[in-house]
Design a protein around this motif. Sequence first.
Motif, mmCIF file in Angstrom:
data_model
loop_
_atom_site.group_PDB
_atom_site.id
_atom_site.type_symbol
_atom_site.label_atom_id
_atom_site.label_comp_id
_atom_site.label_asym_id
_atom_site.label_seq_id
_atom_site.Cartn_x
_atom_site.Cartn_y
_atom_site.Cartn_z
ATOM 1 N N ARG A 37 0.825 -1.214 0.000
ATOM 2 C CA ARG A 37 0.000 0.000 0.000
ATOM 3 C C ARG A 37 0.861 1.266 0.000
ATOM 4 N N LEU A 38 2.019 1.215 0.620
ATOM 5 C CA LEU A 38 2.922 2.365 0.561
ATOM 6 C C LEU A 38 3.368 2.617 -0.882
ATOM 7 N N VAL A 39 3.708 1.538 -1.591
ATOM 8 C CA VAL A 39 4.093 1.661 -3.004
ATOM 9 C C VAL A 39 2.903 2.176 -3.822
ATOM 10 N N SER A 40 1.710 1.666 -3.520
ATOM 11 C CA SER A 40 0.506 2.076 -4.245
ATOM 12 C C SER A 40 0.196 3.550 -4.020
ATOM 13 N N THR A 41 0.468 4.032 -2.810
ATOM 14 C CA THR A 41 0.250 5.453 -2.505
ATOM 15 C C THR A 41 1.193 6.327 -3.320
ATOM 16 N N GLU A 134 -7.466 7.668 -9.725
ATOM 17 C CA GLU A 134 -6.399 7.674 -8.723
ATOM 18 C C GLU A 134 -6.534 8.789 -7.687
ATOM 19 N N MET A 135 -7.440 9.726 -7.909
ATOM 20 C CA MET A 135 -7.592 10.849 -6.991
ATOM 21 C C MET A 135 -7.917 10.391 -5.563
ATOM 22 N N SER A 136 -8.725 9.359 -5.433
ATOM 23 C CA SER A 136 -9.135 8.891 -4.099
ATOM 24 C C SER A 136 -8.223 7.802 -3.539
ATOM 25 N N PHE A 139 -6.189 8.073 -0.117
ATOM 26 C CA PHE A 139 -7.027 7.989 1.079
ATOM 27 C C PHE A 139 -7.526 6.562 1.309
ATOM 28 N N LEU A 140 -7.707 5.817 0.216
ATOM 29 C CA LEU A 140 -8.046 4.394 0.338
ATOM 30 C C LEU A 140 -6.933 3.659 1.074
ATOM 31 N N HIS A 141 -5.710 3.904 0.667
ATOM 32 C CA HIS A 141 -4.577 3.219 1.301
ATOM 33 C C HIS A 141 -4.311 3.750 2.702
ATOM 34 N N MET A 162 -14.005 9.008 5.634
ATOM 35 C CA MET A 162 -14.933 9.983 5.059
ATOM 36 C C MET A 162 -14.324 10.700 3.857
ATOM 37 N N LEU A 163 -13.044 11.071 3.976
ATOM 38 C CA LEU A 163 -12.373 11.730 2.850
ATOM 39 C C LEU A 163 -12.338 10.813 1.629
ATOM 40 N N PHE A 164 -12.018 9.551 1.867
ATOM 41 C CA PHE A 164 -11.995 8.584 0.764
ATOM 42 C C PHE A 164 -13.377 8.462 0.129
#
Length: 228
Positions: A37-41, A134-136, A139-141, A162-164
């Motif tokens: 998830r860090l890589v995905s972010t 990819e905008m959200s 926050f998903l990760h 909530m932001l996600f």
Amino acid sequence: MEDYIVRLVVWGVISWTTAFVAVRRMFPNRSFDFCNRLVSTVHATLAVILSTLTVEDWRCPVCPLASRSSPKQMKTLAVTLAYLIYDLIFCLLGDKRINLDNSIHHLVSIVGIGAGLFYEMCGSEMVASLWITEMSSPFLHLRELLKELGYRDTDLNLIADMLFAIIFSVARMICGPFLTYVTLSASNPLLIKAMALGLQLVSAFWFFKIARMVKYKMTKRTKSKAAA
């Protein structure tokens, strides 16, 4: 597809894999999912930045429609194609339980971006789609990273949730249908149109899952406050 794009995709897969290995060594006590998830972010942030830089006219971000892709657009899409290939392989190898809807999303995206790079067309539409999807993602990760860091069921985790949910809903269910409409209306290859429609259907499916998640979170929080 141009040779330099093929090389960029190959080197991209190697680079994302190397980044994951480096993160695993930096955080040896964290889970496979945490490191991935860090890589995905990083990818999501990079994808939004690169997509923004390819816009030719902010008065019409998706223009010109059904046109030949620019080198900037091709390179941006190649970076994301490489990431999606890496992420699909690692998710299939690393997850104990395969996430079917996530795998379908990856496959649809890989085929769609691959078709765009092959035809060397629809760069404006595809980069806009990349920006929207990819905008959200950061926050998903973030919401999952916070859980592993010990912030599950805290106010901080709720804010990330909530932001996600808000960013996903606006991007995928307001901007997304508009982009799907203009993609289907333009003179794009049939495969591109099919992938655009497929991605919007996957987004709609996820939207309902996210709406249920938000309802559950808010109900749980209300009950906790009442009990206190």
